[in-house]
Design a protein around this motif. Structure first.
Motif, PDB file in Angstrom:
ATOM      1  N   VAL B 101      38.533  40.120  49.172  1.00  0.00           N
ATOM      2  CA  VAL B 101      37.364  39.912  49.337  1.00  0.00           C
ATOM      3  C   VAL B 101      37.311  38.316  50.533  1.00  0.00           C
ATOM      4  O   VAL B 101      36.896  38.587  51.621  1.00  0.00           O
ATOM      5  CB  VAL B 101      36.544  39.391  48.722  1.00  0.00           C
ATOM      6  N   ASP B 146      42.110  33.039  46.057  1.00  0.00           N
ATOM      7  CA  ASP B 146      41.081  32.674  46.371  1.00  0.00           C
ATOM      8  C   ASP B 146      39.569  33.313  45.593  1.00  0.00           C
ATOM      9  O   ASP B 146      38.341  32.721  44.957  1.00  0.00           O
ATOM     10  CB  ASP B 146      40.809  32.720  47.336  1.00  0.00           C
ATOM     11  N   PHE B 147      39.836  34.985  44.735  1.00  0.00           N
ATOM     12  CA  PHE B 147      39.230  35.360  44.337  1.00  0.00           C
ATOM     13  C   PHE B 147      39.773  36.759  44.038  1.00  0.00           C
ATOM     14  O   PHE B 147      40.095  37.199  44.517  1.00  0.00           O
ATOM     15  CB  PHE B 147      38.406  35.809  45.618  1.00  0.00           C
ATOM     16  N   ILE B 148      39.217  36.801  42.479  1.00  0.00           N
ATOM     17  CA  ILE B 148      40.052  38.169  41.643  1.00  0.00           C
ATOM     18  C   ILE B 148      38.846  38.668  41.849  1.00  0.00           C
ATOM     19  O   ILE B 148      38.376  39.393  41.467  1.00  0.00           O
ATOM     20  CB  ILE B 148      40.278  37.192  40.184  1.00  0.00           C
ATOM     21  N   SER B 149      39.630  40.166  42.806  1.00  0.00           N
ATOM     22  CA  SER B 149      38.772  41.014  43.504  1.00  0.00           C
ATOM     23  C   SER B 149      39.345  42.036  41.564  1.00  0.00           C
ATOM     24  O   SER B 149      38.568  42.903  41.353  1.00  0.00           O
ATOM     25  CB  SER B 149      39.260  41.723  44.388  1.00  0.00           C
TER      26      SER B 149
END
Lengths: 271, 255
Positions: B101, B146-149
């Motif tokens: 993301v 930084d963001f867990i897809s």
């Protein structure tokens, strides 16, 4: 039923929720410039399940308020420049999803159900950022087993391009069945087609199974090569060079504006 | 007969992908994944005499037998009918979490990538997910995404028949152990050492005392790659196929 693109675009309104298909499933690119020319604002796009050139151009032209999508990219031509810039600058709201969740939301709407349950998603930041999705324990399991509920997605309008339609308004979508739930779920569906055939597509069993019946179609415009620079499955391939021309131009807003102000033509016809 | 030019780095990677697909019945390849598609096509070509490996390549017409739209891939995976799939990531961390993301604070990411695609579902249900990312640098291979897809592992109460088994990069091949959880360095590509991999990797990993080198394709494999695989790939990935041909031509001239 049979009309032209401009009169279909005239039926669109600011603030509408509009569903558009993935780049290989028949993108009605011929709608894009008329939508921009019309000066539409605050559109909420639903990408089924991802977006590309059309979404990027509508964002670049300032038509878009939010995008619900599993991704936006230009495929082999790289990232979607106007989408990426708009996200970075906070000018649009991105509602991040995952592909099967978009399908699930449309299928819920297709069935007239309030939601559709699905696996996966638990522990992702996709789920964490979707207050509209809900986790419940599977009521049929002995214990635990969390599942995610995806609420129905009901677009005001679905827009796509297909190989052919007949004069009764039946549209042949063949194997691109995701176009059907889009149309079932949407209040109105506007379609551009490469050709119009005289025979009724439902009269022949061979074509009937691949037909989206006129019941779900509100308007059709005949636009040969209407998906360009995207391809149309089984008819013509994507024009990758044209996608790259756009990708290079749209790196800056000025470049995008200049590209959109000019006329681009298929790469094949340029030599 | 003129000798074939030696394997390009990309041809070694494609061969490694095909090796990771040993024994699969049905492999699916997502959007914008030319090398995984080539690896799956090579697997099919290598096994042609003995069995049929089913390929589903998103965005292809010739290598896609689905008739129920783009949702069918996910339905098929949910039923357990897809054995292997590939995921990339703008960031991949030591727990095999992937981020498709963006980097920085969500949602107004410093750098925005396309999005999670089907990862938040397929990572859970496909038994053999191969993480593939050519760039192997500390900005991609991070300690924590930084963001867990899609998460590398899940708590025991979460339905999870699928998950990561390997991570292949432009520098090395790792296996993934979900019980630790963590990666183990399996081999390094030509020109790389344990030290160069350590320098390029932002997370800790296990490794054997002696790290083997990733094998280059043999002559028969190269012939398949440059023949039927390259021809088939051009349908879905014309730009990638053209670059591949150009690299081969350049190498021949250089020889």
């Amino acid at each position: 039923m049979l009309t032209n693109v401009v009169s279909l675009v005239d039926r669109l309104r600011d603030g509408m929720r509009i569903a558009v298909p993935v780049d290989y499933a028949g993108v009605a690119m011929a709608f894009t410039r008329p939508m921009i020319a019309r000066g539409l604002r605050d559109l909420d796009l639903v990408c089924v399940p991802t977006g590309g050139l059309q979404v990027d151009q509508l964002i670049g032209a300032g038509c878009v308020r939010s995008v619900e999508t599993s991704a936006v990219s230009l495929g082999e031509a790289g990232g979607a420049p106007r989408f990426n810039a708009a996200v970075k600058e906070g000018r649009i709201r991105v509602i991040d999803a995952t592909c099967p969740a978009v399908h699930a939301g449309l299928i819920a709407a297709q069935k007239g159900s309030p939601f559709f349950p699905m696996r996966g998603l638990i522990g992702t930041d996709v789920l964490r950022n979707r207050p509209d999705w809900m986790v419940i324990d599977n009521p049929f399991a002995d214990q635990g087993d969390p599942v995610v509920l995806i609420p129905a997605i009901k677009p005001d309008v679905a827009i796509f391009h297909a190989p052919m339609a007949d004069r009764a308004g039946n549209v042949w979508i063949g194997r691109r069945r995701e176009l059907a739930p889009m149309a079932y779920a949407a209040t109105d569906t506007y379609v551009t087609v490469d050709r119009i055939v005289d025979d009724n597509l439902l009269a022949d069993e061979t074509t009937a199974a691949g037909v989206l019946p006129a019941l779900y179609v509100s308007g059709i415009a005949h636009v040969p090569q209407g998906a360009w620079p995207y391809g149309l499955w089984g008819v013509y391939p994507a024009d990758t060079d044209a996608l790259k021309r756009y990708a290079a131009a749209a790196r800056t807003q000025e470049g995008f504006d200049a590209y959109m102000a000019a006329t681009d033509t298929p790469t094949e016809a340029r030599t | 007969m003129t000798p074939q030019p030696p394997a390009l780095p990309s041809e070694t990677l494609i061969t490694a992908i095909a090796a990771l697909l040993a024994d699969v019945r049905h492999v699916a390849v997502g959007a914008s994944s030319p090398m995984p598609a080539a690896g799956a096509m090579l697997r099919q070509a290598l096994d042609e005499q003995t069995r049929h490996v089913r390929l589903s390549i998103l965005g292809s017409v010739a290598h896609n037998f689905f008739t129920n739209g783009s949702g069918e891939l996910f339905d098929c995976a949910g039923q357990g009918r897809i054995d292997a799939f590939f995921l990339g990531g703008g960031q991949i961390d030591g727990q095999a979490n992937v981020n498709l993301v963006g980097a920085g604070d969500y949602p107004q990411s410093k750098v925005r990538w396309p999005g999670s695609f089907g990862s938040a579902y397929l990572y859970f249900v496909v038994p053999r997910v191969i993480l593939f990312r050519e760039e192997h640098s500390p900005r991609v291979m991070v300690e924590q995404v930084d963001f867990i897809s899609a998460p590398g592992v899940s708590p025991p109460d979460v339905y999870r028949p699928g998950g990561p088994v390997a991570l292949l990069t432009g520098k090395a091949l790792f296996s993934f152990d979900k019980t630790r959880p963590g990666f183990t360095l399996e081999s390094v590509h030509p020109g790389e050492t344990l030290e160069t991999i350590r320098d390029a990797t932002g997370f800790d990993f296990d490794h054997p005392d002696e790290v083997p080198q990733t094998p280059a394709p043999d002559a028969a494999t190269l012939a398949l790659l440059r023949g039927p695989v390259l021809d088939k790939l051009a349908e879905t990935y014309p730009a990638f196929a053209e670059n591949w041909r150009r690299d081969l031509a350049a190498q021949t001239q250089h020889c």
